[in-house]
Design a protein around this motif. Structure first.
Motif, PDB file in Angstrom:
ATOM      1  N   GLU A  41       0.869  -1.178   0.000  1.00 58.22           N
ATOM      2  CA  GLU A  41       0.000   0.000   0.000  1.00 58.22           C
ATOM      3  C   GLU A  41       0.903   1.224   0.000  1.00 58.22           C
ATOM      4  O   GLU A  41       1.846   1.303   0.796  1.00 58.22           O
ATOM      5  CB  GLU A  41      -0.925   0.010   1.221  1.00 58.22           C
ATOM      6  CG  GLU A  41      -2.019  -1.051   1.179  1.00 58.22           C
ATOM      7  CD  GLU A  41      -2.826  -1.146   2.457  1.00 58.22           C
ATOM      8  OE1 GLU A  41      -3.876  -1.798   2.427  1.00 58.22           O
ATOM      9  OE2 GLU A  41      -2.397  -0.574   3.491  1.00 58.22           O
ATOM     10  N   GLY A  42       0.661   2.159  -0.905  1.00 60.32           N
ATOM     11  CA  GLY A  42       1.466   3.375  -0.957  1.00 60.32           C
ATOM     12  C   GLY A  42       2.921   3.143  -1.276  1.00 60.32           C
ATOM     13  O   GLY A  42       3.786   3.933  -0.872  1.00 60.32           O
ATOM     14  N   GLY A  43       3.220   2.068  -2.009  1.00 62.64           N
ATOM     15  CA  GLY A  43       4.608   1.782  -2.362  1.00 62.64           C
ATOM     16  C   GLY A  43       5.405   1.140  -1.259  1.00 62.64           C
ATOM     17  O   GLY A  43       6.610   0.921  -1.404  1.00 62.64           O
ATOM     18  N   MET A  44       4.733   0.813  -0.133  1.00 62.04           N
ATOM     19  CA  MET A  44       5.415   0.221   1.023  1.00 62.04           C
ATOM     20  C   MET A  44       4.828  -1.148   1.333  1.00 62.04           C
ATOM     21  O   MET A  44       3.644  -1.406   1.096  1.00 62.04           O
ATOM     22  CB  MET A  44       5.261   1.128   2.245  1.00 62.04           C
ATOM     23  CG  MET A  44       5.884   2.504   2.098  1.00 62.04           C
ATOM     24  SD  MET A  44       5.400   3.623   3.454  1.00 62.04           S
ATOM     25  CE  MET A  44       3.675   3.947   3.038  1.00 62.04           C
ATOM     26  N   THR A  45       5.649  -2.014   1.916  1.00 65.28           N
ATOM     27  CA  THR A  45       5.173  -3.331   2.308  1.00 65.28           C
ATOM     28  C   THR A  45       4.228  -3.220   3.499  1.00 65.28           C
ATOM     29  O   THR A  45       4.417  -2.385   4.393  1.00 65.28           O
ATOM     30  CB  THR A  45       6.345  -4.253   2.661  1.00 65.28           C
ATOM     31  OG1 THR A  45       7.188  -3.601   3.634  1.00 65.28           O
ATOM     32  CG2 THR A  45       7.154  -4.590   1.437  1.00 65.28           C
ATOM     33  N   THR A  46       3.205  -4.086   3.515  1.00 58.27           N
ATOM     34  CA  THR A  46       2.212  -4.095   4.590  1.00 58.27           C
ATOM     35  C   THR A  46       2.492  -5.158   5.636  1.00 58.27           C
ATOM     36  O   THR A  46       1.843  -5.192   6.675  1.00 58.27           O
ATOM     37  CB  THR A  46       0.817  -4.370   4.003  1.00 58.27           C
ATOM     38  OG1 THR A  46       0.798  -5.692   3.434  1.00 58.27           O
ATOM     39  CG2 THR A  46       0.441  -3.347   2.940  1.00 58.27           C
ATOM     40  N   GLY A  47       3.418  -6.044   5.365  1.00 54.96           N
ATOM     41  CA  GLY A  47       3.662  -7.188   6.224  1.00 54.96           C
ATOM     42  C   GLY A  47       3.024  -8.458   5.698  1.00 54.96           C
ATOM     43  O   GLY A  47       3.376  -9.555   6.117  1.00 54.96           O
ATOM     44  N   GLU A  48       2.064  -8.307   4.772  1.00 56.52           N
ATOM     45  CA  GLU A  48       1.498  -9.464   4.090  1.00 56.52           C
ATOM     46  C   GLU A  48       2.494  -9.945   3.030  1.00 56.52           C
ATOM     47  O   GLU A  48       3.394  -9.196   2.615  1.00 56.52           O
ATOM     48  CB  GLU A  48       0.160  -9.096   3.437  1.00 56.52           C
ATOM     49  CG  GLU A  48      -0.903  -8.617   4.400  1.00 56.52           C
ATOM     50  CD  GLU A  48      -1.350  -9.692   5.373  1.00 56.52           C
ATOM     51  OE1 GLU A  48      -1.359 -10.885   4.990  1.00 56.52           O
ATOM     52  OE2 GLU A  48      -1.677  -9.342   6.533  1.00 56.52           O
ATOM     53  N   PRO A  49       2.367 -11.188   2.541  1.00 56.31           N
ATOM     54  CA  PRO A  49       3.296 -11.661   1.509  1.00 56.31           C
ATOM     55  C   PRO A  49       3.277 -10.774   0.257  1.00 56.31           C
ATOM     56  O   PRO A  49       2.215 -10.316  -0.179  1.00 56.31           O
ATOM     57  CB  PRO A  49       2.769 -13.065   1.185  1.00 56.31           C
ATOM     58  CG  PRO A  49       2.065 -13.494   2.432  1.00 56.31           C
ATOM     59  CD  PRO A  49       1.438 -12.245   2.987  1.00 56.31           C
ATOM     60  N   ILE A  50       4.465 -10.527  -0.284  1.00 56.60           N
ATOM     61  CA  ILE A  50       4.569  -9.862  -1.587  1.00 56.60           C
ATOM     62  C   ILE A  50       4.176 -10.873  -2.653  1.00 56.60           C
ATOM     63  O   ILE A  50       4.668 -11.999  -2.664  1.00 56.60           O
ATOM     64  CB  ILE A  50       6.003  -9.358  -1.836  1.00 56.60           C
ATOM     65  CG1 ILE A  50       6.352  -8.228  -0.862  1.00 56.60           C
ATOM     66  CG2 ILE A  50       6.178  -8.895  -3.284  1.00 56.60           C
ATOM     67  CD1 ILE A  50       7.804  -7.796  -0.925  1.00 56.60           C
ATOM     68  N   VAL A  51       3.266 -10.476  -3.536  1.00 56.44           N
ATOM     69  CA  VAL A  51       2.836 -11.340  -4.641  1.00 56.44           C
ATOM     70  C   VAL A  51       2.968 -10.552  -5.940  1.00 56.44           C
ATOM     71  O   VAL A  51       2.335  -9.514  -6.115  1.00 56.44           O
ATOM     72  CB  VAL A  51       1.374 -11.814  -4.469  1.00 56.44           C
ATOM     73  CG1 VAL A  51       0.970 -12.717  -5.625  1.00 56.44           C
ATOM     74  CG2 VAL A  51       1.186 -12.535  -3.136  1.00 56.44           C
ATOM     75  N   VAL A  52       3.815 -11.024  -6.836  1.00 59.55           N
ATOM     76  CA  VAL A  52       4.036 -10.346  -8.110  1.00 59.55           C
ATOM     77  C   VAL A  52       4.012 -11.364  -9.239  1.00 59.55           C
ATOM     78  O   VAL A  52       4.548 -12.468  -9.091  1.00 59.55           O
ATOM     79  CB  VAL A  52       5.367  -9.548  -8.111  1.00 59.55           C
ATOM     80  CG1 VAL A  52       6.550 -10.419  -7.769  1.00 59.55           C
ATOM     81  CG2 VAL A  52       5.597  -8.848  -9.436  1.00 59.55           C
ATOM     82  N   ARG A  53       3.370 -10.993 -10.336  1.00 59.00           N
ATOM     83  CA  ARG A  53       3.328 -11.857 -11.515  1.00 59.00           C
ATOM     84  C   ARG A  53       4.034 -11.161 -12.679  1.00 59.00           C
ATOM     85  O   ARG A  53       3.985  -9.932 -12.806  1.00 59.00           O
ATOM     86  CB  ARG A  53       1.888 -12.167 -11.920  1.00 59.00           C
ATOM     87  CG  ARG A  53       1.161 -13.072 -10.949  1.00 59.00           C
ATOM     88  CD  ARG A  53      -0.232 -13.418 -11.450  1.00 59.00           C
ATOM     89  NE  ARG A  53      -0.877 -14.416 -10.606  1.00 59.00           N
ATOM     90  CZ  ARG A  53      -1.979 -15.067 -10.922  1.00 59.00           C
ATOM     91  NH1 ARG A  53      -2.578 -14.829 -12.086  1.00 59.00           N
ATOM     92  NH2 ARG A  53      -2.509 -15.953 -10.104  1.00 59.00           N
ATOM     93  N   GLY A  54       4.682 -11.972 -13.506  1.00 54.45           N
ATOM     94  CA  GLY A  54       5.319 -11.452 -14.711  1.00 54.45           C
ATOM     95  C   GLY A  54       4.896 -12.266 -15.917  1.00 54.45           C
ATOM     96  O   GLY A  54       4.707 -13.491 -15.811  1.00 54.45           O
ATOM     97  N   VAL A  55       4.721 -11.589 -17.047  1.00 53.57           N
ATOM     98  CA  VAL A  55       4.321 -12.276 -18.275  1.00 53.57           C
ATOM     99  C   VAL A  55       5.511 -12.326 -19.231  1.00 53.57           C
ATOM    100  O   VAL A  55       6.161 -11.310 -19.497  1.00 53.57           O
ATOM    101  CB  VAL A  55       3.096 -11.605 -18.939  1.00 53.57           C
ATOM    102  CG1 VAL A  55       3.358 -10.132 -19.235  1.00 53.57           C
ATOM    103  CG2 VAL A  55       2.708 -12.337 -20.222  1.00 53.57           C
TER     104      VAL A  55
END
Length: 387
Positions: free
Chosen positions: A294-308
């Protein structure tokens, strides 16, 4: 932290320098080699993976198994170099230079653009560096970053979401260890057994048709402390830096965080993550649709990113191109034999994301020594829990 890589696809080696690592970090060479080995696997890979067995050589910055705080220099030998000594010679020799001169650009590669930009009449000067062989160096860099993340209790894994027309069903809320174990046992690094079979069939059909396939990979980073990155300036937003790192991988054309582009068709109540609190956990999110940011900062939840990843552009039924000398049309040449590298690309994505998270950690917290970094990360976790 920062790093540089150097080297060509058929040169003697890939060289990488990592600067800014804290001192006293245990440096397990086997863990770096393990990531390099993972990059070479996956259904759909070609013959070069049988030639190379990538291993790193430690050249500086590590003594008696720990980093010293000085730059770490590593090298990865190209075993195919012996066959290319004359063609890739650094010495001036016009006759040798003409031996394997490339004047025919391949569609989908850097050949023509790079030749125009750098004034190369031999496009081998472009394709040797633009080759995906360079991702071996980036995997090694990411593997070094993972050594640091592990000391801070942060774990990384990936899996394949799509290959061609086949999409895996959404997985259960698995932890990173489970995702890593199941995906590693799959030849296409997929968590869905039914989709795995269909992906393999589609890869086989594409190869039979002389064609290639792309796909989508997902990377998950678990146990990240709150507040990595920043909202105060565009280039300090960690989700943006991760997206850039993913799109910079050879053949990648897009990235999304959390539910990503799906958010564009949903209402706000279906997108944003409600904030909850408990004595045990402190603040946490009821869902993780925003992928840990949120707001460019980590929330403490897992980071999830997808790439195509787009389909590999070298085809066995080649597309048309134009010779830069004669300006005549021709069928593009074949330089490699992979027809699907999506499973391997997931490993590359894991490691470029790991690098960005580790870099953010070192920027955020005091990190001259590993002990200082670990203590600072733990203090942040305790602050977030008791805030």
């Amino acid at each position: 932290m920062r790093y540089l890589t150097a080297g060509e696809s058929h040169g003697p080696q890939l060289t990488l320098i990592v600067e800014g690592l804290p001192s006293q970090l245990p440096f397990d060479k086997n863990k770096v080699d393990e990531q390099l080995s993972r990059r070479q696997k996956g259904y759909g890979r070609g013959r070069r993976m049988q030639i190379e067995t990538d291993r790193v050589e430690i050249l500086s910055g590590v003594r008696f198994g720990k980093t010293t705080g000085a730059p770490v220099a590593l090298a990865i030998e190209n075993k195919d170099w012996a066959k290319w000594v004359e063609v890739m010679s650094p010495e001036p020799d016009g006759e040798k230079a003409e031996k394997r001169r490339v004047s025919r650009p391949r569609p989908g590669h850097a050949d023509l653009n790079g030749a125009i930009k750098y004034d190369h009449r031999d496009m081998r000067d472009v394709l040797e560096r633009s080759s995906a062989r360079e991702t071996a160096a980036r995997v090694a860099v990411g593997a070094v970053a993972r050594l640091l993340l592990e000391e801070c209790g942060i774990r990384v894994a990936s899996h394949v979401v799509r290959i061609g027309s086949v999409e895996a069903k959404p997985s259960a809320e698995w932890r990173v260890e489970e995702i890593a174990r199941v995906s590693e046992a799959s030849p296409v690094r997929c968590l869905d057994p039914d989709a795995e079979k269909a992906m393999i069939q589609e890869i086989d059909q594409a190869k039979q048709d002389g064609d290639s396939l792309g796909g989508i990979v997902e990377v998950i980073v678990e146990n990240v402390p709150v507040g990595l990155g920043s909202h105060v300036h565009w280039d300090r937003k960690l989700d943006a830096r991760i997206a850039q790192a993913v799109v910079s991988i050879n053949a990648f054309k897009g990235a999304e965080i959390g539910i990503g582009f799906e958010a564009g068709r949903l209402r706000g109540s279906q997108v944003h993550d409600e904030i909850l609190w408990s004595e045990e956990e402190g603040f946490y999110r009821a869902t993780n649709r925003l992928g840990g940011f949120e707001g460019g900062m980590t929330t403490g939840e897992p980071i999830v990113v997808r790439g195509v990843m787009k389909p590999i552009p070298t085809l066995y039924k080649p597309l048309k191109s134009v010779d830069i000398d004669s300006k005549e049309s021709f069928a593009a040449s074949i330089e490699r034999s992979d027809n699907c590298a999506v499973p391997a690309a997931g490993v590359v994505a894991e490691n470029v994301v790991a690098w960005e998270v580790a870099r953010a950690l070192v920027e955020q917290f005091s990190a001259d020594t590993l002990q200082e970094l670990v203590q600072a990360v733990q203090a942040r976790r305790e602050k977030a829990k008791g805030f």
